[in-house]
Design an enzyme around this catalytic site. Structure first.
Site, PDB file in Angstrom:
ATOM      1  N   GLU A 166      -2.830  33.840   7.703  1.00 28.17           N
ATOM      2  CA  GLU A 166      -3.287  32.794   6.665  1.00 28.17           C
ATOM      3  C   GLU A 166      -3.637  32.806   5.123  1.00 28.17           C
ATOM      4  O   GLU A 166      -4.292  34.123   5.472  1.00 28.17           O
ATOM      5  CB  GLU A 166      -3.976  31.956   7.609  1.00 28.17           C
ATOM      6  CG  GLU A 166      -4.887  30.887   6.975  1.00 28.17           C
ATOM      7  CD  GLU A 166      -4.069  28.990   6.158  1.00 28.17           C
ATOM      8  OE1 GLU A 166      -3.324  28.978   7.142  1.00 28.17           O
ATOM      9  OE2 GLU A 166      -3.844  29.102   5.369  1.00 28.17           O
ATOM     10  N   CYS A 191       1.964   2.566   5.191  1.00 30.17           N
ATOM     11  CA  CYS A 191       2.473   2.356   6.313  1.00 30.17           C
ATOM     12  C   CYS A 191       3.875   1.478   5.979  1.00 30.17           C
ATOM     13  O   CYS A 191       4.253   0.563   6.487  1.00 30.17           O
ATOM     14  CB  CYS A 191       1.774   1.983   7.206  1.00 30.17           C
ATOM     15  SG  CYS A 191       0.283   2.899   7.382  1.00 30.17           S
ATOM     16  N   CYS A 218       0.396  -1.192  -0.133  1.00 29.31           N
ATOM     17  CA  CYS A 218       0.073   0.260  -0.012  1.00 29.31           C
ATOM     18  C   CYS A 218       1.117   1.108   0.164  1.00 29.31           C
ATOM     19  O   CYS A 218       0.208   2.174  -0.687  1.00 29.31           O
ATOM     20  CB  CYS A 218      -0.616   0.393   1.153  1.00 29.31           C
ATOM     21  SG  CYS A 218      -1.016   1.368   2.547  1.00 29.31           S
ATOM     22  N   CYS A 273      -8.274  -1.167   7.759  1.00 31.38           N
ATOM     23  CA  CYS A 273      -6.550  -0.434   8.001  1.00 31.38           C
ATOM     24  C   CYS A 273      -6.617   0.577   9.523  1.00 31.38           C
ATOM     25  O   CYS A 273      -7.047   0.632  10.421  1.00 31.38           O
ATOM     26  CB  CYS A 273      -6.946   1.242   6.863  1.00 31.38           C
ATOM     27  SG  CYS A 273      -5.561   2.083   7.305  1.00 31.38           S
ATOM     28  N   CYS A 327       7.241  19.947   9.632  1.00 33.65           N
ATOM     29  CA  CYS A 327       6.252  18.446   9.680  1.00 33.65           C
ATOM     30  C   CYS A 327       7.732  17.708   8.199  1.00 33.65           C
ATOM     31  O   CYS A 327       7.294  16.582   7.993  1.00 33.65           O
ATOM     32  CB  CYS A 327       4.432  18.359   8.922  1.00 33.65           C
ATOM     33  SG  CYS A 327       4.857  19.347   7.152  1.00 33.65           S
ATOM     34  N   TYR A 332       1.475  31.098   9.485  1.00 30.23           N
ATOM     35  CA  TYR A 332       0.855  30.066   8.963  1.00 30.23           C
ATOM     36  C   TYR A 332      -0.654  29.875   9.906  1.00 30.23           C
ATOM     37  O   TYR A 332      -0.285  27.599  10.150  1.00 30.23           O
ATOM     38  CB  TYR A 332       1.719  29.506   8.556  1.00 30.23           C
ATOM     39  CG  TYR A 332       3.579  29.661   8.127  1.00 30.23           C
ATOM     40  CD1 TYR A 332       3.800  29.501   6.311  1.00 30.23           C
ATOM     41  CD2 TYR A 332       4.274  30.499   8.588  1.00 30.23           C
ATOM     42  CE1 TYR A 332       4.284  30.407   5.412  1.00 30.23           C
ATOM     43  CE2 TYR A 332       5.226  30.908   7.790  1.00 30.23           C
ATOM     44  CZ  TYR A 332       4.915  30.121   6.175  1.00 30.23           C
ATOM     45  OH  TYR A 332       6.683  31.209   5.558  1.00 30.23           O
TER      46      TYR A 332
HETATM   47  N1  SAH Z   1      -0.944  25.261  12.261  1.00 31.10           N
HETATM   48  C1  SAH Z   1      -2.236  25.067  11.662  1.00 31.10           C
HETATM   49  C2  SAH Z   1      -2.021  24.666  10.147  1.00 31.10           C
HETATM   50  C3  SAH Z   1      -0.318  24.175   9.726  1.00 31.10           C
HETATM   51  S1  SAH Z   1      -0.212  23.552   8.011  1.00 31.10           S
HETATM   52  C4  SAH Z   1      -2.398  24.020  12.489  1.00 31.10           C
HETATM   53  O1  SAH Z   1      -1.779  23.730  13.364  1.00 31.10           O
HETATM   54  O2  SAH Z   1      -3.577  23.308  12.428  1.00 31.10           O
HETATM   55  C5  SAH Z   1       0.684  25.076   7.224  1.00 31.10           C
HETATM   56  C6  SAH Z   1      -0.981  26.041   6.524  1.00 31.10           C
HETATM   57  O3  SAH Z   1       0.409  26.994   6.786  1.00 31.10           O
HETATM   58  C7  SAH Z   1      -1.328  26.121   6.132  1.00 31.10           C
HETATM   59  O4  SAH Z   1      -2.833  25.779   6.617  1.00 31.10           O
HETATM   60  C8  SAH Z   1      -1.812  26.664   4.765  1.00 31.10           C
HETATM   61  O5  SAH Z   1      -2.482  27.190   4.199  1.00 31.10           O
HETATM   62  C9  SAH Z   1      -0.334  27.674   4.864  1.00 31.10           C
HETATM   63  N2  SAH Z   1       0.055  28.538   4.033  1.00 31.10           N
HETATM   64  C10 SAH Z   1       0.536  27.946   3.212  1.00 31.10           C
HETATM   65  N3  SAH Z   1       1.988  29.146   2.700  1.00 31.10           N
HETATM   66  C11 SAH Z   1       1.366  30.380   3.053  1.00 31.10           C
HETATM   67  C12 SAH Z   1       1.902  31.074   2.730  1.00 31.10           C
HETATM   68  N4  SAH Z   1       2.594  31.745   1.954  1.00 31.10           N
HETATM   69  N5  SAH Z   1       1.191  32.561   3.870  1.00 31.10           N
HETATM   70  C13 SAH Z   1       0.470  31.925   5.064  1.00 31.10           C
HETATM   71  N6  SAH Z   1       0.111  30.760   5.038  1.00 31.10           N
HETATM   72  C14 SAH Z   1       0.438  30.078   4.781  1.00 31.10           C
END
Ligand code: SAH
Length: 453
Positions: free
Chosen positions: A336, A84, A81, A162, A411, A315
Site C-alpha cells: 500500500e 442519489c 443534491c 440524508c 469500483c 492496493y
Molecule cells: N483494499 C482496501 C483499499 C482499497 S482503496 C480496502 O478494501 O479497504 C485503494 C487503495 O490503493 C488506497 O488505500 C490507496 O491509498 C492505494 N493506492 C493508490 N495508488 C497506489 C499505488 N500506486 N500503489 C499502492 N497503493 C496505492
C-alpha cells in the site's frame, strides 16, 4: 460551462436509456440530451440547460408519462443534491441497471462478451453510510446549516436528514450546529475566506459503540474550542472521540495534514468478516459496512484459498482483504502506498493476533516488478486499485509472476474492463460479480475472478 452553440429550447421526448452516471438519455432531433432524474419509460418536456465537454444536458420540466419503475422518494432534495441519482427509481431497476452497466463496459471498453452475475443489493438500501461529511453555512438568522454542494457548484443545499446516512450521525450534526450558534463559532465561508469550521465529519462503527467526530477547521486554534467539545460530548455521550483537522489551503480536498485529538483516543474500531480494524480520521475504509462484508465474502469465494497458498494483496489500504484472507492461507504479503494506512495495517495484524502477514509501504507497480524479478512464488493475487485502475507495469509484472488466480476488486467498471482485457492474454475470466456498495448512486463495485490459462 459554455452556453454558446445551443438554445435553451424545450422539447418533448421519451427517455430511452441511462448513462454511465445514471442520467436519462433523450433525443431532440439529432441531438442527444442527458437528463438527471429521468428514467427509461418516462416521457416528458425537457429544457436544455447547458453544454459541457460537447454534451448537452437538460432538466425535466414536465412529466407526461411515468416509467413503471418510477417511485416516490422521501428525500426532499434528491433532485438537486447530486448524490442519489436513483432515489426515485425502483431498487430492482437500479440493480438491473448496475448489472447491465458492468456488462456494457466489458463490451465497449474491452470488446469482451462476459457473463455478469446479478448485482447483489441490500435488503434495506438506506441509512447505510458510516462516514458523513458535510460543509457548513449560516443563514440570516444566524442558524448554522449543513448540507451538500449542489451538483457541479459550491452552493450548499441545506439538509436535515440524508436517507443514505447512519441516523446516529444526524443527532450529532444537529447538536453541533446548535452549539456552534450559541458559542458563536462560525462556519468557514469560502468566497470571503472568513470563519472557522469548514466541514463536519462523522464516522460511526457498526459493531462497536464508537463514534468519531472530526472538526475540519481553517485555523489551528479558536475561542471556545474546549467548551464546544465538552458541551458536544455532554449532549451526545455516544461520541467516543473528537479530532480537529486543520486545513487552511484553498482546495476541494476536505482533510488537511495537521491533526489534533481533542477528546478520546483519536480512532474508532469496526469489524469486517470477523477481523477488527482500527480506523482513524484519514484511513480509507469502505463506507457501506453491510455490503463490504458481502463484497469481501465474494472475493474470498473467488479466491478458492487453500491452507498453503501464498497470497499477495495489492492496493491494500489498512489491510482489510489480506487480513481476512490470512486465516485461510499460508501467508499474506501486502503493499500500500499511504504510510499511515500501512501503520494501521500492521497494527491491525498485531491486534488480531495474525502472524502470517507482511505489509510493505511502496508503489504497487514497483513492488510487483521486484516480486516478479526475484521470482517470488505467489498463488493468489488480490488487487483493489483506486478508481483509475492499475497500470501496464503492474499488469505485466502480474503476468510474469503468474499466480494461478487473480481476484480483481474494482469500483469502476470501465478501468476494470480495460485491465481485465490486458490480463486476458494469460488469464480466463471465471466470474464477474457486481456488488451494490452505494445504493441510490450510479456507482457499482465488481469482483472478477481470473484463472491462469
Ligand atoms: N483494499 C482496501 C483499499 C482499497 S482503496 C480496502 O478494501 O479497504 C485503494 C487503495 O490503493 C488506497 O488505500 C490507496 O491509498 C492505494 N493506492 C493508490 N495508488 C497506489 C499505488 N500506486 N500503489 C499502492 N497503493 C496505492
Amino acid at each position: 460551462m459554455g452556453n454558446r452553440g445551443f438554445e435553451k429550447v424545450t422539447f418533448s421526448a421519451p427517455c430511452v436509456d441511462l448513462t454511465f452516471e445514471g442520467f436519462g438519455v433523450t433525443r431532440n432531433g439529432k441531438d442527444v440530451v442527458f437528463v438527471p432524474g429521468m428514467f427509461p419509460g418516462d416521457e416528458g418536456d425537457v429544457q436544455i440547460e447547458y453544454r459541457r465537454a460537447g454534451q448537452l444536458y437538460g432538466k425535466l420540466v414536465r412529466l407526461s408519462k411515468k416509467s413503471p419503475d418510477r417511485i416516490d422518494s422521501r428525500c426532499p432534495v434528491c433532485s438537486i443534491c447530486g448524490g442519489c441519482v436513483f432515489q426515485k427509481y425502483a431498487y430492482e431497476a437500479e440493480l438491473r441497471y448496475k448489472t447491465n452497466k458492468v456488462k456494457e463496459q466489458f463490451r465497449k471498453v474491452a470488446h469482451m462478451d462476459v457473463d455478469v452475475l446479478p448485482c447483489l443489493g441490500m435488503e434495506h438500501p438506506e441509512f447505510y453510510r458510516n462516514k458523513i461529511q458535510m460543509p457548513l453555512g449560516k443563514d440570516r438568522k444566524g442558524n448554522i446549516y449543513t448540507g451538500f454542494y449542489k451538483a457541479g457548484t459550491h452552493v450548499i443545499v441545506p439538509i436535515e436528514r440524508c436517507y443514505i446516512e447512519d441516523q446516529r450521525a444526524e443527532k450529532i450534526m444537529l447538536a453541533a450546529k446548535r452549539l456552534m450558534k450559541s458559542m458563536r463559532i462560525d462556519p468557514y465561508v469560502e468566497d470571503e475566506r472568513y470563519g472557522i469550521v469548514r466541514h463536519l465529519l462523522i464516522r460511526t462503527s457498526k459493531h462497536f459503540p464508537e463514534i468519531m467526530v472530526v472538526l475540519v477547521t481553517n485555523v489551528d486554534s479558536f475561542p471556545s474550542r474546549g467548551n464546544f467539545v465538552k458541551a458536544l460530548v455532554e449532549a451526545c455521550p455516544e461520541i467516543t472521540t473528537v479530532v480537529q483537522n486543520v486545513n487552511s489551503r484553498q482546495t476541494n480536498v476536505i482533510l488537511g495534514e495537521k491533526e489534533r485529538i481533542l477528546y478520546g483516543k483519536g480512532y474508532i474500531h469496526d469489524t469486517l468478516c470477523g477481523v477488527s480494524f482500527r480506523i482513524s480520521a484519514k484511513s480509507f475504509f469502505q463506507v457501506n459496512p453491510i455490503q463490504t462484508e458481502v463484497l469481501y465474502q465474494k472475493a474470498m469465494e473467488a479466491a478458492h484459498l487453500s491452507k498453503t497458498d501464498i497470497v499477495f494483496d495489492a492496493y491494500s489500504g489498512i489491510g482489510t482483504i489480506g487480513l481476512i484472507a490470512a486465516k485461510d492461507c499460508g501467508k499474506v504479503i501486502s503493499v500500500e502506498i499511504v504510510k499511515e494506512a500501512v501503520a494501521d495495517g500492521k497494527r491491525n495484524a498485531a491486534q488480531n493476533g495474525i502472524t502470517n502477514y507482511e505489509m510493505y509501504c511502496d508503489d504497487a507497480s514497483a513492488f510487483m516488478n521486484r516480486m516478479a524479478k526475484d521470482k517470488r512464488p505467489v498463488d493468489v493475487l488480490f488487487m483493489d486499485p483506486p478508481r483509475k485502475g492499475s497500470d501496464e507495469r503492474f499488469l505485466n509484472a502480474a503476468i510474469k509472476l503468474a499466480p494461478k488466480r487473480i481476484v480483481y476488486i474494482s469500483c469502476d467498471p470501465s478501468t476494470l474492463a480495460r485491465d481485465v482485457a490486458f490480463l486476458s492474454k494469460s488469464y480466463n475470466v471465471e466470474s464477474v460479480q457486481p456488488v451494490d456498495m452505494f445504493p441510490r448512486s450510479f456507482h457499482v463495485e465488481t469482483v472478477v475472478s481470473l484463472t491462469r490459462k
